[in-house]
Design an enzyme around this catalytic site. Sequence first.
Site, mmCIF file in Angstrom:
data_model
loop_
_atom_site.group_PDB
_atom_site.id
_atom_site.type_symbol
_atom_site.label_atom_id
_atom_site.label_comp_id
_atom_site.label_asym_id
_atom_site.label_seq_id
_atom_site.Cartn_x
_atom_site.Cartn_y
_atom_site.Cartn_z
ATOM 1 N N GLN A 56 38.594 -38.860 1.884
ATOM 2 C CA GLN A 56 37.875 -39.922 1.167
ATOM 3 C C GLN A 56 38.800 -40.764 0.289
ATOM 4 O OE1 GLN A 56 34.628 -37.075 -0.255
ATOM 5 N NE2 GLN A 56 33.492 -38.981 -0.039
ATOM 6 N N CYS B 293 26.512 -39.261 -0.675
ATOM 7 C CA CYS B 293 27.957 -39.218 -0.460
ATOM 8 C C CYS B 293 28.620 -40.387 -1.182
ATOM 9 C CB CYS B 293 28.237 -39.289 1.036
ATOM 10 S SG CYS B 293 29.975 -39.230 1.449
ATOM 11 N N LEU B 294 29.735 -40.111 -1.854
ATOM 12 C CA LEU B 294 30.438 -41.187 -2.575
ATOM 13 C C LEU B 294 30.967 -42.252 -1.609
ATOM 14 C CD1 LEU B 294 32.450 -39.033 -5.160
ATOM 15 C CD2 LEU B 294 30.418 -40.429 -5.623
ATOM 16 N N HIS C 140 33.741 -33.565 5.931
ATOM 17 C CA HIS C 140 34.622 -34.730 5.760
ATOM 18 C C HIS C 140 36.001 -34.470 6.373
ATOM 19 C CE1 HIS C 140 32.579 -37.763 3.399
ATOM 20 N NE2 HIS C 140 32.172 -36.891 2.496
ATOM 21 N N GLY D 210 31.654 -33.468 -5.420
ATOM 22 C CA GLY D 210 32.748 -33.035 -4.568
ATOM 23 C C GLY D 210 33.481 -34.244 -4.012
ATOM 24 N N HIS E 22 29.579 -29.868 2.985
ATOM 25 C CA HIS E 22 29.639 -31.336 3.080
ATOM 26 C C HIS E 22 31.107 -31.795 3.041
ATOM 27 C CE1 HIS E 22 28.052 -35.487 1.824
ATOM 28 N NE2 HIS E 22 29.339 -35.572 1.553
ATOM 29 N N GLU E 23 31.896 -31.200 2.138
ATOM 30 C CA GLU E 23 33.313 -31.592 2.021
ATOM 31 C C GLU E 23 34.113 -31.142 3.241
ATOM 32 O OE1 GLU E 23 33.705 -33.782 -0.111
ATOM 33 O OE2 GLU E 23 31.899 -33.291 -1.235
HETATM 34 ZN ZN ZN Z 1 30.658 -37.131 1.163
#
Ligand code: ZN
Length: 155
Positions: free
Chosen positions: A51, A88-89, A134, A46, A130-131
């Site tokens: 981000q 997480c990226l 963000h 995701g 999670h997204e």
């Molecule tokens: Zn993340």
Amino acid sequence: MAVLPIRKIGDPVLRTKAKPVDKFTEKTENLIVNLIDTMHDAEGLGLAATQIGVQLRAAVVEVNGELLEIINPEVFDEEGREIAEEGCLSIPERNGLVARPEKIKLTAYNRYGEKYEREFSDLAARVILHEIDHLDGVLFIDKMIDPAELAGMEG
Ligand code: ZN
């Protein structure tokens, strides 16, 4: 379209609250395509607009071979609780346990401004939540459960 740099922890944009998308235009379509390209390039499950430095409530998720476009999401029901590991990226090389609802009901829009309502469970629900975090400037490390604490809960 384009693979964009993913903002990493320490970048203040990750701590900002994103604004709703109020007009669905070519710009919205481009944003979604850029999110998909960047997520695929990074091999993530995701990616949220914040981000890539865009403060709009938009994200993409790809779980179980299904690609979801999530704009202006609203979770209106949730059920159960499940603890699982997340990464997480934007936070490379870190994982942690996070408790999330097992099932959610969600309304959101796709890139064309079409509203949908769906139920998601397990991994899909987790990645979506999670997204959405963000988009509110929240990172999984804020919610991480200390494994020692977990042992105490179980014991
Ligand atoms: Zn993340």
